[in-house]
Design a protein around this motif. Structure first.
Motif, mmCIF file in Angstrom:
data_model
loop_
_atom_site.group_PDB
_atom_site.id
_atom_site.type_symbol
_atom_site.label_atom_id
_atom_site.label_comp_id
_atom_site.label_asym_id
_atom_site.label_seq_id
_atom_site.Cartn_x
_atom_site.Cartn_y
_atom_site.Cartn_z
ATOM 1 N N ASP A 165 0.888 -1.235 0.139
ATOM 2 C CA ASP A 165 -0.097 0.020 -0.047
ATOM 3 C C ASP A 165 0.847 1.092 0.054
ATOM 4 O OD1 ASP A 165 -2.242 1.614 0.176
ATOM 5 O OD2 ASP A 165 -2.123 1.523 2.451
ATOM 6 N N GLY A 166 0.492 2.411 -0.911
ATOM 7 C CA GLY A 166 1.158 3.559 -1.000
ATOM 8 C C GLY A 166 2.341 3.507 -1.960
ATOM 9 N N ARG A 201 4.128 5.586 3.236
ATOM 10 C CA ARG A 201 3.660 7.010 3.024
ATOM 11 C C ARG A 201 4.535 8.113 3.763
ATOM 12 N NH1 ARG A 201 -1.142 4.060 4.167
ATOM 13 N NH2 ARG A 201 -2.414 4.110 2.384
ATOM 14 N N ASP A 202 4.859 9.236 3.269
ATOM 15 C CA ASP A 202 5.336 10.280 3.866
ATOM 16 C C ASP A 202 6.817 10.054 4.665
ATOM 17 O OD1 ASP A 202 2.981 11.741 3.734
ATOM 18 O OD2 ASP A 202 2.201 10.973 5.551
ATOM 19 N N GLY A 203 7.494 9.249 3.587
ATOM 20 C CA GLY A 203 9.058 9.197 3.666
ATOM 21 C C GLY A 203 9.170 7.656 4.801
ATOM 22 N N THR A 204 8.050 7.127 5.236
ATOM 23 C CA THR A 204 8.097 6.079 6.189
ATOM 24 C C THR A 204 7.932 4.502 5.462
ATOM 25 O OG1 THR A 204 7.750 7.614 8.053
ATOM 26 C CG2 THR A 204 7.307 5.157 8.399
ATOM 27 N N ARG A 248 9.875 -0.354 11.041
ATOM 28 C CA ARG A 248 9.402 0.754 10.583
ATOM 29 C C ARG A 248 10.873 1.392 10.182
ATOM 30 N NH1 ARG A 248 7.036 3.247 14.536
ATOM 31 N NH2 ARG A 248 4.872 2.532 13.955
ATOM 32 N N LEU A 249 10.955 1.823 8.714
ATOM 33 C CA LEU A 249 11.893 2.440 8.249
ATOM 34 C C LEU A 249 11.811 3.890 7.763
ATOM 35 C CD1 LEU A 249 13.127 -0.669 6.172
ATOM 36 C CD2 LEU A 249 13.593 -0.266 8.560
ATOM 37 N N ARG A 250 12.827 4.614 7.853
ATOM 38 C CA ARG A 250 12.888 6.013 7.302
ATOM 39 C C ARG A 250 13.490 5.889 5.832
ATOM 40 N NH1 ARG A 250 9.410 9.430 8.494
ATOM 41 N NH2 ARG A 250 10.664 10.768 7.471
ATOM 42 N N SER A 251 12.537 6.263 4.783
ATOM 43 C CA SER A 251 12.930 6.221 3.334
ATOM 44 C C SER A 251 13.405 7.589 3.204
ATOM 45 C CB SER A 251 11.846 5.851 2.578
ATOM 46 O OG SER A 251 12.314 6.119 1.115
ATOM 47 N N ALA A 252 14.698 7.626 2.460
ATOM 48 C CA ALA A 252 15.423 8.592 1.877
ATOM 49 C C ALA A 252 14.616 9.275 0.610
ATOM 50 C CB ALA A 252 16.818 8.496 1.726
ATOM 51 N N ALA A 253 13.773 8.476 -0.119
ATOM 52 C CA ALA A 253 13.038 8.913 -1.174
ATOM 53 C C ALA A 253 11.911 10.202 -0.970
ATOM 54 C CB ALA A 253 12.496 7.683 -1.875
#
Length: 367
Positions: free
Chosen positions: A248-249, A288-291, A362-367
């Motif tokens: 999703d997302g 969503r929202d970089g996460t 839960r990961l922080r995405s740099a995109a």
């Protein structure tokens, strides 16, 4: 006990007669150092080994509260007891002392027996603190030695294991259909599993040391989860477990694809291991929202509430903590935690509706 053999106590007071009185009370049992003001006391602490401080509150210039705060703000120091010696009896004055970090109070005029009893008690606490620090240092050294041995074992086993895998592959290529070929294929699967475990142990060691940096790149999350699930599909079929995936997302995220896939495979392997035959396991990914949040849900026995907070620790298997037989080395979930940490995220476990557990990363995405 002679003063020469006793602990070193620093007496800080701007009145000569007060210092002389405390020196007389302590001198027979302890080595007494003196300072007439706050700056002088701080200089003594730099130059001498001090085990306890008796500190007057009402001094000109730098008050006892200020000196106490300076002492307690020193970083990397062992526990140094500070006892405020004061004629003040109001609660607000004591609160100020506690706020500054004081460990206890002595009220003027000081009773000799009370002084000696309190000094003895706090010197005992300091001694215990020193012992605990020493034991922690020794444990850290033992842990480092164990980790170094593990790294050497992994390194030494990788080459011969690679040879075994290569030879088994050659045997399978030439072997006719039948029991020999099936046995060779089973041996190859076992060897591949062992190689994966060794690689995981090595990756964990490198992640701990910061020598395996997170290599972010645009990754197709749907394909990543699909490939990870495909690796565990044979296990799911063998146990008649329905394995499903959902996305999703945003489909693309900047993460370390290899490490994240390995973490998902660890979570899936854990889920399939504890889910009874005929039940279901699911993987859900939301971006969503970089996460990026990845959830692996199983139908196993669940995780006791008191163990949820420590499930992702090194060697943190439920069986070991409950005193049951260990069914693994407790490294799989620990690696999931390291991967999440490396991506600026977190890993945790929740209860699943209808029974089971949900392991989330839960990961922080740099995109």
């Amino acid at each position: 006990m002679s003063a020469k053999d006793g602990a070193s106590i620093l007496v800080v007071d701007d009145e000569d007669h007060n210092r002389a009185l405390l020196r007389a009370m302590l001198g027979g049992q302890h080595r007494v150092l003196e300072a007439a003001n706050g700056p002088a006391a701080l200089e003594v602490l730099v130059a001498e080994q001090v085990d306890l401080v008796l500190l007057d509150v009402m001094m000109p210039g730098m008050s006892g509260y200020d000196v106490c705060q300076k002492i307690k703000q020193r970083t990397g120091e062992a526990f140094l007891p500070v006892l405020l010696v004061t004629a003040l009896s109001e609660q607000e004055q004591k609160n100020l002392g506690l706020q500054a970090g004081a460990d206890d109070f002595l009220t003027k005029p000081v009773d000799r027996r009370e002084l000696l009893l309190r000094v003895r008690a706090f010197l005992r606490l300091r001694s215990q603190d020193a012992l605990i620090r020493l034991q922690l240092k020794q444990l850290a050294q033992l842990q480092n030695t164990k980790d170094e041995m593990l790294s050497l074992m992994v390194h030494d086993l990788r080459s011969p294991l690679a040879g075994i895998v290569s030879h088994l592959s050659l045997i399978i290529e030439d072997a006719p259909e039948g029991h020999l070929r099936e046995d060779a294929q089973a041996a190859l699967r076992s060897a591949d599993g062992m190689r994966d475990s060794l690689e995981e142990a090595l990756q964990i060691r490198l992640l701990e040391e910061g020598q395996l940096p997170i290599a972010r790149a645009p990754v197709d999350l749907k394909a990543l989860v699909r490939d990870a699930a495909a690796t565990l599909e044979p296990t799911a079929r063998r146990k008649r477990i329905q394995l499903s995936t959902a996305m999703d997302g945003e489909p693309i995220a900047s993460v370390d694809g290899k490490l994240v896939r390995r973490a998902i495979e660890n979570l899936l392997g854990n889920a399939l291991k504890y889910t009874p035959a005929g039940k279901d396991v699911s993987v859900a990914v939301r971006h969503r929202d970089g996460t990026v949040e990845i959830e692996v849900s199983d139908r196993g026995p669940g995780i006791p509430a008191e163990l949820k907070a420590t499930m992702f620790e090194k060697y943190g298997s439920v069986e070991a903590k409950k005193g049951g037989p260990r069914k693994g080395f407790g490294l799989g979930l620990y690696m999931v935690k390291l991967v999440a940490d490396g991506h600026g995220g977190v890993a945790h476990v929740l209860d699943r509706d209808g029974g089971g557990a949900v392991f989330s990363m839960r990961l922080r995405s740099a995109a």
